[in-house]
Scaffold this active site. Structure first.
Site, mmCIF file in Angstrom:
data_model
loop_
_atom_site.group_PDB
_atom_site.id
_atom_site.type_symbol
_atom_site.label_atom_id
_atom_site.label_comp_id
_atom_site.label_asym_id
_atom_site.label_seq_id
_atom_site.Cartn_x
_atom_site.Cartn_y
_atom_site.Cartn_z
ATOM 1 N N GLY A 48 -22.563 -17.171 -39.236
ATOM 2 C CA GLY A 48 -23.561 -16.115 -39.317
ATOM 3 C C GLY A 48 -24.016 -15.751 -37.917
ATOM 4 O O GLY A 48 -24.348 -16.631 -37.116
ATOM 5 N N PHE A 116 -16.529 -12.109 -49.272
ATOM 6 C CA PHE A 116 -17.811 -12.395 -48.639
ATOM 7 C C PHE A 116 -18.915 -12.229 -49.679
ATOM 8 O O PHE A 116 -19.032 -11.186 -50.317
ATOM 9 C CB PHE A 116 -18.076 -11.469 -47.455
ATOM 10 C CG PHE A 116 -19.390 -11.761 -46.756
ATOM 11 C CD1 PHE A 116 -19.490 -12.837 -45.887
ATOM 12 C CD2 PHE A 116 -20.514 -10.994 -46.998
ATOM 13 C CE1 PHE A 116 -20.692 -13.136 -45.260
ATOM 14 C CE2 PHE A 116 -21.721 -11.278 -46.373
ATOM 15 C CZ PHE A 116 -21.807 -12.356 -45.506
ATOM 16 N N GLY A 228 -13.239 -8.986 -19.676
ATOM 17 C CA GLY A 228 -14.584 -9.334 -19.241
ATOM 18 C C GLY A 228 -15.668 -8.484 -19.861
ATOM 19 O O GLY A 228 -15.557 -8.040 -21.007
ATOM 20 N N GLY A 256 -18.438 -13.596 -28.999
ATOM 21 C CA GLY A 256 -19.434 -12.569 -28.717
ATOM 22 C C GLY A 256 -20.857 -13.058 -28.911
ATOM 23 O O GLY A 256 -21.751 -12.733 -28.118
ATOM 24 N N ASP A 257 -21.080 -13.851 -29.945
ATOM 25 C CA ASP A 257 -22.419 -14.396 -30.186
ATOM 26 C C ASP A 257 -22.821 -15.347 -29.060
ATOM 27 O O ASP A 257 -23.973 -15.358 -28.621
ATOM 28 C CB ASP A 257 -22.456 -15.130 -31.523
ATOM 29 C CG ASP A 257 -22.214 -14.206 -32.711
ATOM 30 O OD1 ASP A 257 -22.549 -13.012 -32.617
ATOM 31 O OD2 ASP A 257 -21.683 -14.694 -33.732
#
Length: 325
Positions: A48, A116, A228, A256-257
């Site tokens: 999550g 999901f 980057g 990314g998180d």
């Protein structure tokens, strides 16, 4: 004052089927599919976007406040986050639904069949930020990550009304949201996070070009995978930061998180945009070298050595002044 992270809290249930799904299909019977696959293994990961970001911020010593909706099956996950420095006291527990979960089976040639279940996440729109602020004080920043759409809109509007700085991170919700909703989520954000594809999608759906977006947000951070990170702000030269080279096999889920956690931590510490982005890049690389979005660790000395190799000793010394042991 703390950082508050709102967003999805979920578990991933991942299975592997040793054969090929297509070998089980019967020609002419696709309208009557009834299949069961005997799988080799079952791996469960905590996930999550909201919980992932909070986990990274916890490792960096910020004691973030996590806000989201979960089910009665959250107890073990709750204990895990608490042990890693996350304040979960404002997580809402549903009386009726389970915690959101992603269930996926992958076959021998990487085809996937997945579902999901939003579960308790669908009740996140019932959460108000005012009680959170009453308990912990006015946050330095509220991160509005991908979540139930009603919750995302509610949290954004409440931040505007209360004058609280917020980070817009609509992520995968951009795919189905219309332009009006996206404009509402982005306008006035102190930070905007996207990847390259999401940047293009955001401009397409809102009708805003890059200049108009930069006129509406404080800082726009765009991740570009192996190329980057690009950081832009109105009236300032763009900043480009390399991706810290990996030394192990890469599993990109959660990178990314982790980058967002590192960047936000750096800015909270008072680091400049370039240094905060470098920190985000370094944390992201730690995350993608393990399987699971919350399985990485940030061991101080090895992390700083790697950071120095990528960005120099002076940069590492600046980060070292804030990095917990």
């Amino acid at each position: 004052m703390p950082v508050v992270v709102t967003g999805s809290i979920a578990t991933d249930h991942l299975m592997t089927f040793p054969g090929r799904f297509t070998d089980q299909f019967v020609e002419g019977q696709m309208e009557n599919v009834s299949l069961s696959f005997l799988v080799d293994d079952l791996i469960q990961h905590r996930g999550g976007a909201g919980a992932n970001m909070a986990y990274g911020l916890g490792l960096l010593g910020l004691s973030p406040v996590l806000v989201g909706s979960v089910g009665s099956d959250f107890a073990d996950y709750d204990a895990w986050l608490t042990r890693h420095g996350v304040d979960t006291r404002d997580v809402r527990w549903s009386e009726l639904k389970h915690t959101a979960r992603f269930v996926c089976t992958t076959d021998a040639v990487n085809n996937q069949i997945a579902s999901f279940y939003s579960g308790a996440m669908s009740e996140a729109g019932q959460i108000e930020l005012a009680p959170v602020c009453d308990r912990v004080g006015t946050p330095d920043l509220v991160v509005i990550g991908p979540n139930d759409p009603t919750a995302m809109v509610r949290h954004t509007r409440e931040c505007r009304e209360r004058g609280i700085a917020f980070a817009a991170d609509p992520s995968q919700q951009l795919a189905w949201a219309d332009g009006a909703m996206i404009r509402d989520l982005v306008d006035g954000a102190d930070l905007l996070f996207t990847n390259e594809y999401e940047s293009a999608l955001l401009m397409q759906k809102t009708g805003w070009d890059a200049g108009e977006i930069l006129g509406r947000v404080g800082t726009w951070v765009t991740t570009r995978a192996a190329n980057g990170v690009l950081v832009r702000a109105a009236g300032a030269d763009p900043i480009e930061v390399i991706a810290v080279p990996e030394t192990k096999p890469v599993e990109p889920t959660g990178g990314g998180d982790a980058l967002r956690a590192g960047f936000i931590a750096g800015r909270t510490w008072g680091l400049g945009l370039e240094r905060a982005t470098q920190l985000g890049s370094a944390v992201a690389t730690e995350a993608v070298e393990v399987v699971g979005t919350q399985e990485y660790e940030l061991r101080r000395e090895p992390f700083l050595e790697r950071f120095a190799a990528a960005f120099g000793d002076d940069a590492a010394a600046e980060v070292a002044a804030h990095l917990p042991g």
